[in-house]
Design a protein around this motif. Structure first.
Motif, mmCIF file in Angstrom:
data_model
loop_
_atom_site.group_PDB
_atom_site.id
_atom_site.type_symbol
_atom_site.label_atom_id
_atom_site.label_comp_id
_atom_site.label_asym_id
_atom_site.label_seq_id
_atom_site.Cartn_x
_atom_site.Cartn_y
_atom_site.Cartn_z
ATOM 1 N N SER A 171 -0.501 7.367 1.723
ATOM 2 C CA SER A 171 0.190 8.641 1.916
ATOM 3 C C SER A 171 1.009 8.971 0.666
ATOM 4 C CB SER A 171 1.115 8.566 3.128
ATOM 5 O OG SER A 171 2.288 7.866 2.782
ATOM 6 N N LEU A 172 1.493 10.199 0.611
ATOM 7 C CA LEU A 172 2.305 10.633 -0.538
ATOM 8 C C LEU A 172 3.534 9.754 -0.722
ATOM 9 C CD1 LEU A 172 2.335 14.527 -0.229
ATOM 10 C CD2 LEU A 172 1.185 13.122 -1.943
ATOM 11 N N GLU A 173 3.926 9.100 0.375
ATOM 12 C CA GLU A 173 5.136 8.287 0.365
ATOM 13 C C GLU A 173 5.087 7.201 -0.715
ATOM 14 O OE1 GLU A 173 7.206 4.683 1.235
ATOM 15 O OE2 GLU A 173 5.056 4.982 1.641
ATOM 16 N N VAL A 174 3.871 6.809 -1.153
ATOM 17 C CA VAL A 174 3.784 5.757 -2.176
ATOM 18 C C VAL A 174 4.474 6.173 -3.474
ATOM 19 C CG1 VAL A 174 1.682 4.667 -1.312
ATOM 20 C CG2 VAL A 174 1.495 6.552 -2.939
ATOM 21 N N PHE A 175 4.640 7.472 -3.685
ATOM 22 C CA PHE A 175 5.298 7.950 -4.905
ATOM 23 C C PHE A 175 6.781 8.275 -4.674
ATOM 24 C CE2 PHE A 175 0.931 9.462 -6.265
ATOM 25 C CZ PHE A 175 0.851 8.579 -7.329
ATOM 26 N N PHE A 233 2.961 2.038 -8.583
ATOM 27 C CA PHE A 233 2.564 1.568 -7.260
ATOM 28 C C PHE A 233 1.633 2.611 -6.628
ATOM 29 C CE2 PHE A 233 3.289 1.387 -2.670
ATOM 30 C CZ PHE A 233 3.212 0.040 -2.399
ATOM 31 N N GLY A 234 2.048 3.861 -6.705
ATOM 32 C CA GLY A 234 1.276 4.950 -6.108
ATOM 33 C C GLY A 234 -0.060 5.145 -6.795
ATOM 34 N N VAL A 235 -0.046 5.051 -8.128
ATOM 35 C CA VAL A 235 -1.299 5.212 -8.874
ATOM 36 C C VAL A 235 -2.286 4.123 -8.476
ATOM 37 C CG1 VAL A 235 -2.288 4.944 -11.172
ATOM 38 C CG2 VAL A 235 -0.391 6.504 -10.828
ATOM 39 N N GLY A 236 -1.783 2.896 -8.357
ATOM 40 C CA GLY A 236 -2.646 1.790 -7.930
ATOM 41 C C GLY A 236 -3.188 2.021 -6.532
ATOM 42 N N ALA A 237 -2.311 2.519 -5.650
ATOM 43 C CA ALA A 237 -2.716 2.742 -4.258
ATOM 44 C C ALA A 237 -3.801 3.819 -4.180
ATOM 45 C CB ALA A 237 -1.500 3.144 -3.420
ATOM 46 N N TYR A 238 -3.578 4.943 -4.839
ATOM 47 C CA TYR A 238 -4.570 6.022 -4.804
ATOM 48 C C TYR A 238 -5.865 5.619 -5.512
ATOM 49 C CZ TYR A 238 -1.884 9.664 -2.493
ATOM 50 O OH TYR A 238 -1.228 10.394 -1.561
ATOM 51 N N ALA A 239 -5.731 4.897 -6.635
ATOM 52 C CA ALA A 239 -6.936 4.488 -7.360
ATOM 53 C C ALA A 239 -7.796 3.580 -6.476
ATOM 54 C CB ALA A 239 -6.563 3.784 -8.654
ATOM 55 N N ALA A 240 -7.141 2.597 -5.854
ATOM 56 C CA ALA A 240 -7.889 1.671 -5.002
ATOM 57 C C ALA A 240 -8.442 2.398 -3.774
ATOM 58 C CB ALA A 240 -6.993 0.510 -4.573
ATOM 59 N N LEU A 265 0.948 -4.834 -12.419
ATOM 60 C CA LEU A 265 1.292 -5.575 -11.198
ATOM 61 C C LEU A 265 1.713 -4.622 -10.082
ATOM 62 C CD1 LEU A 265 3.254 -8.601 -12.687
ATOM 63 C CD2 LEU A 265 0.906 -8.557 -11.840
ATOM 64 N N ALA A 266 2.443 -3.567 -10.442
ATOM 65 C CA ALA A 266 2.825 -2.569 -9.443
ATOM 66 C C ALA A 266 1.567 -1.906 -8.882
ATOM 67 C CB ALA A 266 3.746 -1.520 -10.057
ATOM 68 N N GLY A 267 0.592 -1.659 -9.764
ATOM 69 C CA GLY A 267 -0.681 -1.091 -9.324
ATOM 70 C C GLY A 267 -1.397 -2.021 -8.362
ATOM 71 N N ALA A 268 -1.335 -3.319 -8.658
ATOM 72 C CA ALA A 268 -1.944 -4.303 -7.758
ATOM 73 C C ALA A 268 -1.269 -4.239 -6.390
ATOM 74 C CB ALA A 268 -1.814 -5.703 -8.351
#
Lengths: 321, 266
Positions: A237-241, A66-73, A221-224
């Motif tokens: 924010s860091l909270e995504v991880f 989830f976090g990787v997707g958030a930071y990548a986007a 899907l988590a990345g999406a």
């Protein structure tokens, strides 16, 4: 379930519920951002359902993807281009690759080792994002991403109607795709691996590649979901991880029921709505009530909490889905 | 052994064995579980592998199917070295087993289980669209197996709710759904109550003749009724080999089985 052909009733119900959901941001504009967030989190829960419910991989660190997707986007929007759909695709692709690479860590071992390994992964990423603050913004979060209009036409409004519709549309498509896959012959082999990997291998199913596929698909899907949250809130924010995020999504899946395509989505909606309601009454102590609710589900069973009148009927022999 | 076993040996020399091991060895630390076992399974064989508890029978099955890596030696299927192949590749080549303790897909029904395996067998396992329900030939084969293994009456019941005997039948049906050329049956009637035993014995007797079968079993009545060739395993190595009559008369085998199998001398 696997061999059922008649699904018109299910389609009708799901279609109706999504129609209501799509209407909500426009009927109740003040709730639009809540809808956007719930849809993104529901997608996250759906992704865990695929990994845990269908492939049987216990994960306590699903927020990693989830976090990787958030930071990548987020980084893509900030540094490359602001188009949301391209950013979403980037988030999905990066998370999927990451999931594929990390699938090596979950191929062997028991549930307990998997819990540990997945948790460790999310901790690692959390600290990496914290350490490389020049890129990620560290503890201040990733700021300054400007989103372009969706499909080149629809600007992301502050009220959240466009973001909510966007998130719901992505969730809907993801749900269709997951349903498509889990009911296919490939999906059947996933169930076999979940139920009994030893036997699955003994009937010719390549267990390791099935696990890797499910893990990467779930990660995508988590990345999406992460990308959606980053794009609709304009902030990462860091909270995504965080462990809380991994734990929350696990709770949502437990509430809704794993191994059922709608389990994650329904659980996420229940979780978010309950959160919103209780937090409205007692902002400080909402986790107490959440805990009580979970305890009730754990001890009484989902069926009896959601349908209390069933308590007075003869015990149902039907398995709780 | 000697004269009685001779005609068979000649036969197996002419038609190459389907499955063959060469000085197979498995060590767990200092313990030798399988000690230089050279085994030969003829095409269409009804071959039994017997031995007292701890003789290494199940270890041997795990080595043959690839569940455990071998310490030394080799396994050949159709004279192709498969010693290093993973489990699922061996299945694709026709080597299939059943388990001593039923290994089923607990949340699936017998019909779903067999349909998914038949689908996998026919190369649908990687197809991510469509539904098995629409594969008429897959469903047909699954229903045929349900009929053959007397599972039609419980075809839609979750397997974790099946009676023990039915689970054992499904265990064998699963193996047959994999279209085996060599079938390793690991104690198919172990723990089956007397009432359900007959059903399993009948389905075993009706297994296709062209399938080569290696039967691992404690039940001497089943072994002597079913097999045409017997290998006796003791302490991980082959003690004796031969036709049932020769094995029954072998004094070494009698010594090993004194008290347990001696009463079944035909």
């Amino acid at each position: 379930m696997l061999l059922a052909t008649d699904r018109w009733r299910e389609r009708l119900i799901v279609g109706f519920l999504f129609a209501v959901a799509f209407g909500l941001p426009w009927l109740m504009p003040s709730r639009a951002l809540f809808v956007a967030e719930t849809a993104s989190v529901a997608l996250f829960a759906l992704s865990l359902d695929l990994v845990l419910g269908y492939a049987g991989i216990v994960s306590l660190g699903h927020a990693a993807f989830f976090g990787v997707g958030a930071y990548a986007a987020g980084l893509f929007a900030k540094l490359v281009m602001p188009d949301p759909l391209t950013g979403l695709a980037v988030g999905i692709a990066v998370a999927a690759l990451m999931g594929l690479a990390c699938s090596l860590t979950i191929l062997r071992g028991s549930d307990l080792t998997r819990i540990m390994v997945t948790l460790a992964l999310s901790l690692l990423l959390y600290e990496l994002a914290n350490r490389f603050d020049a890129i990620t913004g560290g503890a201040d979060g990733l700021q300054g991403m400007a989103m372009g209009p969706l499909l080149g036409r629809f600007e992301f409004d502050l009220q959240g109607q466009v973001p909510a519709t966007y998130a719901l549309a992505v969730l809907f498509l993801a749900l269709l795709l997951v349903q498509w896959v889990v009911r296919s012959p490939l999906g059947a082999t996933l169930l076999a691996v979940r139920d009994n990997p030893l036997r699955a291998a003994a009937v010719g199913i390549p267990v390791a590649s099935r696990l890797a596929f499910a893990y990467a698909f779930g990660a995508a899907l988590a990345g999406a979901a992460g990308a959606l949250v980053a794009q609709t809130s304009g902030f990462v924010s860091l909270e995504v991880f965080s462990i809380e995020r991994s734990a929350d999504v696990l709770l949502m899946l437990v509430i809704g029921g794993a191994g059922w395509v709608y389990g994650g989505v329904l659980g996420a909606v229940a979780f978010k709505v309950l959160n919103e309601l209780v937090a409205g009454i007692t902002p400080q102590y909402w986790t107490f009530w959440m805990g009580l609710f979970l305890l009730a589900i754990g001890l009484l069973g989902r069926e009896r909490v959601l349908r209390p009148w069933a308590l007075w009927q003869r015990p149902s022999t039907k398995a709780v889905r | 052994m000697g004269s009685l076993a001779a005609p068979f040996d000649k036969g197996s020399a002419v038609s190459a064995p389907v499955l063959r091991t060469e000085r197979l060895e498995k060590r767990f630390g200092g313990i030798v579980a399988t000690d230089s076992v050279s085994l030969s399974i003829a095409p269409g064989a009804r071959h039994a592998l017997i031995g007292p508890n701890g003789a290494g029978k199940t270890t041997l099955v795990n080595l043959l199917t690839g569940v455990l890596p071998v310490s030394a030696g080799a396994v050949y299927l159709d004279e192709v070295d498969i010693t290093r192949l993973p489990v699922h590749r061996r299945v694709a080549r026709g080597m299939v087993r059943t388990f001593q303790i039923s290994q089923l897909f607990r949340s699936l029904s017998p019909r779903e289980t067999l349909a998914l395996i038949v689908g996998q067998q026919r190369g649908l396992g990687r197809r991510w669209w469509g539904s098995l329900a629409r594969e008429a030939s897959v469903i047909e084969r699954a229903d045929q197996l349900l009929e053959q293994f007397r599972l039609a009456s419980v075809r839609d019941v979750r397997t974790d709710q099946l009676a023990y005997g039915k689970r054992r039948l499904l265990e064998i049906a699963i193996a047959l759904a994999c279209e085996p050329r060599v079938l390793l049956l690991d104690e198919p009637v172990a723990g089956v109550p007397a009432g359900e035993r007959e059903e399993i014995l009948q389905t075993l007797a009706a297994l296709p003749a062209q399938v080569s079968i290696l039967l691992i079993e404690h039940d001497m009545e089943l072994v002597f009724g079913f097999s045409r060739f017997i290998t006796v395993l003791v302490n991980g190595s082959v003690l004796a080999e031969g036709e049932p009559a020769a094995i029954a008369a072998d004094p070494r085998v009698k010594a090993v089985y004194l008290g347990s199998g001696a009463g079944h001398t035909p």
